[in-house]
Design an enzyme around this catalytic site. Sequence first.
Site, PDB file in Angstrom:
ATOM      1  N   HIS A 235       0.691  -1.280  -0.074  1.00  0.00           N
ATOM      2  CA  HIS A 235      -0.013   0.003  -0.001  1.00  0.00           C
ATOM      3  C   HIS A 235       0.957   1.200  -0.050  1.00  0.00           C
ATOM      4  CE1 HIS A 235      -3.606   2.065  -0.292  1.00  0.00           C
ATOM      5  NE2 HIS A 235      -4.377   1.348   0.874  1.00  0.00           N
TER       6      HIS A 235
ATOM      7  N   ASP B 161      -2.129   1.770  -4.728  1.00  0.00           N
ATOM      8  CA  ASP B 161      -3.891   1.857  -4.245  1.00  0.00           C
ATOM      9  C   ASP B 161      -5.142   0.910  -4.591  1.00  0.00           C
ATOM     10  OD1 ASP B 161      -5.345   2.799  -6.417  1.00  0.00           O
ATOM     11  OD2 ASP B 161      -3.953   4.843  -6.802  1.00  0.00           O
TER      12      ASP B 161
END
Length: 502
Positions: free
Chosen positions: A472, A476
């Site tokens: 992350h 995304d």
Amino acid sequence: MICRKIYQSKLRNSVVRQSICRWFQSSVAPLSPAATVCSGKRIQSQLHFFRNSTTPFCSYNKPNVSFTLRGCSFTTQAAIDLPAGGVIDIPLAQTGEGIAECELLKWFVQEGDLVEEFQPLCEVQSDKATIEITSRYKGKISQILHVPGDIVKVGETLLKIGIDEIPDPIETSDASEKMTSLESDCSGSSDISSVPGKPKIGGVSSTPAVRNLAKQYGLDINDVPATGKDGRILKEDVINYAMQKGLIEAPACALQKLSEVSPLIGGGYEDKTVQLRGYQRAMVKSMTLAAKIPHFYYVEEMNCDALVELKTSFQNENSDPEIKHTFLPVLIKSLSMALTTHPMLNSRFNEESYEVILKGPHNIGIAMATPNGLVVPNIKNVQSLSILEITKELSRLQKFAKINKLSPDDISGGTITLSNIGGIGGKFGCPLINSPEVAIIGMGRIQKIPHFAEDGNIYPALVMTINVGADHRVLDGATVARFCNDWKKFVEKPDLLLLHTR
């Protein structure tokens, strides 16, 4: 001592060259062909002048000399100090970048055995691959210092070999003979056979260790198909060819490990300590790194009706009994197609510099459960391979993984990983990223479940659940979702692969 040329200026006049030779012969007393012995150490120096760095025209022996001549500066420098004979320590050499220790798997020799140069001595396993250690010398095994199962540090002595004499690093023969031999070598310098470490035997290129391995299996090196650069025969080529000939069988290491663990299951109720080795130690390190990465997961279902039909069609048209078509090669190729338009998933993250490196080749790793632990070899340049080529390479990696013969190149360089947990069981899993990659995909088993059609009718469908684990810090949710949509399109309609295949 070996003379090293620091700066070269072309000597175009042959008369000047002859004058230089006569000056050296008259000004310096000649040495014996044998190397000078000083304080029990052999010291040897030799100076060669070259025209255009290839053709020798003078050979001269004298230690500790430095001088300058017509723009050419020379110096003498210690090259090697070796004992004239006796016992030589054979250490564990550096087997790969970042490797500090290896597990000793087995010995090919015993104390008292006579060994030749390049003869395999033992087999060791690092975190990345299994490697054979070969002898640099001809002699007799004096002492073996470790037993199979020991963890040996890099640089630590494995065994000792007794030798009568170590070959000189540079043979000091008659000057005229030296010039003749060097002239013949240099005249063919453009041929690949003149490159050290790549001798050509019978028209093929291979290292001495590979030729020795082929000799052990009784194979003609000229018959082995080459897969290396410029037609070079690799160790894997010899092993693969020996397997095709039925000369290599799967080792009994799996049964041995099973017998070692079986007492833990039903034999007794006492505690027992099991040392983690090889690939299991590598998994500890990689998963420790993965625990520091902030993961997020994206789950999707794919209809595999068309994929199953395509696989059945491939198998029905298959005329090669050594090729077995499965779903995985098509999934790998379709994944590569999706990565072409979503390169962020085929990248590496440099945490120190806050940089993302978009990798050009699609080196797709396949997680494999082996008797020696979990290993992730990768198929190189999937974007340039056909489905049939992927099938063959996947089969090769699976065979080598089972017999613990994967090379360091097979395991390194991956850019994204597939974990096919469905081959064993389970709908889906949550795999951890194989750092420094930024994505990993877990695939569940294909199962038949009821689906609703647009008109409300129920029909059976073959569905596979996938779970994409992403870093992350780099990726995304929207990026991963768009990637999955494109990959799903290629899996559910594999005929679209033809439109995008180059």
